[in-house]
Write a protein that holds these residues in place. Sequence first.
Motif, PDB file in Angstrom:
ATOM      1  N   UNK A  25       0.286  -1.044   0.288  1.00  0.00           N
ATOM      2  CA  UNK A  25      -0.388  -0.136   0.222  1.00  0.00           C
ATOM      3  C   UNK A  25       0.912   0.883   0.120  1.00  0.00           C
ATOM      4  N   UNK A  26       1.834   0.768   0.238  1.00  0.00           N
ATOM      5  CA  UNK A  26       3.309   2.532   0.268  1.00  0.00           C
ATOM      6  C   UNK A  26       3.356   3.169  -1.227  1.00  0.00           C
ATOM      7  N   UNK A  27       3.128   4.413  -1.252  1.00  0.00           N
ATOM      8  CA  UNK A  27       3.210   4.946  -2.028  1.00  0.00           C
ATOM      9  C   UNK A  27       5.294   5.502  -2.070  1.00  0.00           C
ATOM     10  N   UNK A  28       5.598   6.230  -1.175  1.00  0.00           N
ATOM     11  CA  UNK A  28       6.591   6.559  -0.780  1.00  0.00           C
ATOM     12  C   UNK A  28       7.245   6.363   0.347  1.00  0.00           C
ATOM     13  N   UNK A  29       8.611   6.201   0.060  1.00  0.00           N
ATOM     14  CA  UNK A  29       8.776   6.833   1.441  1.00  0.00           C
ATOM     15  C   UNK A  29      10.029   7.702   1.976  1.00  0.00           C
ATOM     16  N   UNK A  30       9.988   8.023   2.755  1.00  0.00           N
ATOM     17  CA  UNK A  30      11.239   9.219   3.489  1.00  0.00           C
ATOM     18  C   UNK A  30      11.886   8.325   4.422  1.00  0.00           C
ATOM     19  N   UNK A  31      13.510   8.819   4.847  1.00  0.00           N
ATOM     20  CA  UNK A  31      14.410   8.605   4.758  1.00  0.00           C
ATOM     21  C   UNK A  31      15.688   9.422   5.830  1.00  0.00           C
ATOM     22  N   UNK A  32      15.156   9.537   7.146  1.00  0.00           N
ATOM     23  CA  UNK A  32      16.252  10.417   8.013  1.00  0.00           C
ATOM     24  C   UNK A  32      17.963   9.961   7.374  1.00  0.00           C
ATOM     25  N   UNK A  33      19.058  11.284   6.748  1.00  0.00           N
ATOM     26  CA  UNK A  33      19.844  10.565   6.140  1.00  0.00           C
ATOM     27  C   UNK A  33      20.559  10.858   6.930  1.00  0.00           C
ATOM     28  N   UNK A  34      20.310  11.569   8.254  1.00  0.00           N
ATOM     29  CA  UNK A  34      21.783  11.953   8.824  1.00  0.00           C
ATOM     30  C   UNK A  34      21.436  13.810   9.343  1.00  0.00           C
ATOM     31  N   UNK A  35      22.663  14.296  10.180  1.00  0.00           N
ATOM     32  CA  UNK A  35      24.094  13.259  10.183  1.00  0.00           C
ATOM     33  C   UNK A  35      23.830  13.196  11.854  1.00  0.00           C
ATOM     34  N   UNK A  36      24.878  11.425  11.398  1.00  0.00           N
ATOM     35  CA  UNK A  36      24.520  10.448  12.427  1.00  0.00           C
ATOM     36  C   UNK A  36      25.424   9.720  12.552  1.00  0.00           C
ATOM     37  N   UNK A  79      19.014   3.130   5.957  1.00  0.00           N
ATOM     38  CA  UNK A  79      19.296   4.076   4.811  1.00  0.00           C
ATOM     39  C   UNK A  79      19.055   3.200   3.764  1.00  0.00           C
ATOM     40  N   UNK A  80      19.578   1.692   4.754  1.00  0.00           N
ATOM     41  CA  UNK A  80      20.290   0.590   3.366  1.00  0.00           C
ATOM     42  C   UNK A  80      18.726  -0.528   3.521  1.00  0.00           C
ATOM     43  N   UNK A  81      18.081   0.082   4.893  1.00  0.00           N
ATOM     44  CA  UNK A  81      16.552  -0.484   4.760  1.00  0.00           C
ATOM     45  C   UNK A  81      15.342   0.258   3.638  1.00  0.00           C
ATOM     46  N   UNK A  82      16.068   1.366   3.442  1.00  0.00           N
ATOM     47  CA  UNK A  82      15.069   1.886   2.698  1.00  0.00           C
ATOM     48  C   UNK A  82      15.272   2.536   1.478  1.00  0.00           C
ATOM     49  N   UNK A  83      16.381   1.563   1.046  1.00  0.00           N
ATOM     50  CA  UNK A  83      16.999   1.647  -0.317  1.00  0.00           C
ATOM     51  C   UNK A  83      16.940   0.658  -0.898  1.00  0.00           C
ATOM     52  N   UNK A  84      16.842  -0.788  -0.123  1.00  0.00           N
ATOM     53  CA  UNK A  84      16.121  -2.013  -0.102  1.00  0.00           C
ATOM     54  C   UNK A  84      14.411  -1.915  -0.145  1.00  0.00           C
ATOM     55  N   UNK A  85      13.615  -1.147   0.325  1.00  0.00           N
ATOM     56  CA  UNK A  85      12.147  -1.208   0.377  1.00  0.00           C
ATOM     57  C   UNK A  85      11.676  -0.354  -1.189  1.00  0.00           C
ATOM     58  N   UNK A  86      12.279   1.020  -1.285  1.00  0.00           N
ATOM     59  CA  UNK A  86      12.036   1.133  -2.109  1.00  0.00           C
ATOM     60  C   UNK A  86      12.405   0.587  -4.058  1.00  0.00           C
ATOM     61  N   UNK A  87      13.868   0.174  -3.770  1.00  0.00           N
ATOM     62  CA  UNK A  87      13.899  -1.270  -4.914  1.00  0.00           C
ATOM     63  C   UNK A  87      12.917  -1.870  -5.525  1.00  0.00           C
ATOM     64  N   UNK A  88      12.086  -3.211  -4.050  1.00  0.00           N
ATOM     65  CA  UNK A  88      11.829  -4.113  -3.478  1.00  0.00           C
ATOM     66  C   UNK A  88      10.332  -3.604  -4.254  1.00  0.00           C
ATOM     67  N   UNK A 137      11.779   6.820  -3.051  1.00  0.00           N
ATOM     68  CA  UNK A 137      12.737   7.048  -1.311  1.00  0.00           C
ATOM     69  C   UNK A 137      13.162   8.114  -1.156  1.00  0.00           C
ATOM     70  N   UNK A 138      12.859   9.346  -0.714  1.00  0.00           N
ATOM     71  CA  UNK A 138      12.904  10.989  -0.845  1.00  0.00           C
ATOM     72  C   UNK A 138      14.528  10.707   0.771  1.00  0.00           C
ATOM     73  N   UNK A 139      15.257  11.601   0.517  1.00  0.00           N
ATOM     74  CA  UNK A 139      15.890  11.652   2.315  1.00  0.00           C
ATOM     75  C   UNK A 139      15.921  12.802   2.342  1.00  0.00           C
TER      76      UNK A 139
END
Length: 244
Positions: A61-72, A81-90, A95-97
């Motif tokens: 059901x997801x349309x978009x993903x937003x992921x915190x990119x830090x600083x961290x 970030x890897x999880x967001x990228x993997x979900x976005x690809x799958x 995926x919006x940083x």
Amino acid sequence: MLLLAIDTSTPAVTAGLVELDPRSAPRLLAEQIVVDPRAHGELLTPLISSAVQTAGRTLADLDVIACGVGPGPFTGLRVGMVTAAALGDALDRPVYPVCSLDAVRAACVAEPATQAESGSGSAADAHSVGSLLVVSDARRRELYWARYDADGVRTHGPEVAAPDALAERLPDLDVAALAGPQASQAAERFALPVHATTGPTPLGLALVAAEAALAQRSPEPLVPLYLRRPDAVAPGAPKRVSPR
């Protein structure tokens, strides 16, 4: 539009679902936040699943993903970030940083202040947001920080600095209050009131990403804000142990 928000830039592992509508403010549907600086990898996927189930939705059901990119810190930040990228690809979803400190500032507008206490002088008004210094733990006795004006525009940072070095810059930064996960710890040193001690929340992440997501703009590259050079370096040439 259904947005999944993820952040692992702080000791908190954060996941949540937010509904975006161009005619109204973003609406939080589910939120899962667990503070454990050593378990980002173990906790993030279960928290995402829990948030999706709590909202009565599925990942499809997801349309978009937003992921915190830090600083961290490197170890925790890369998990989100890897999880967001993997979900976005799958799922074939954009995926919006989002700068995690921007999400903290946005959350200060969307949510009531969680704390209003003073390091020196009067306490900050919990229902107003002026110029803010958002601070989070950078470890090594340093802080990640950014300065925002009363309109929420980032004017300085993100940067990393020792508290004493940052304190010397405060007169020029002209901030009214502190916000972020390290706000309480920094209040006395900086002689500033605390507006909020929250970290990057799903709603804060969604607020930052909402304009681009609703306009269906292409996301910026998913690049982490580490702000430090890596400790690990490539090995040099091996030492010669035999004569030429």
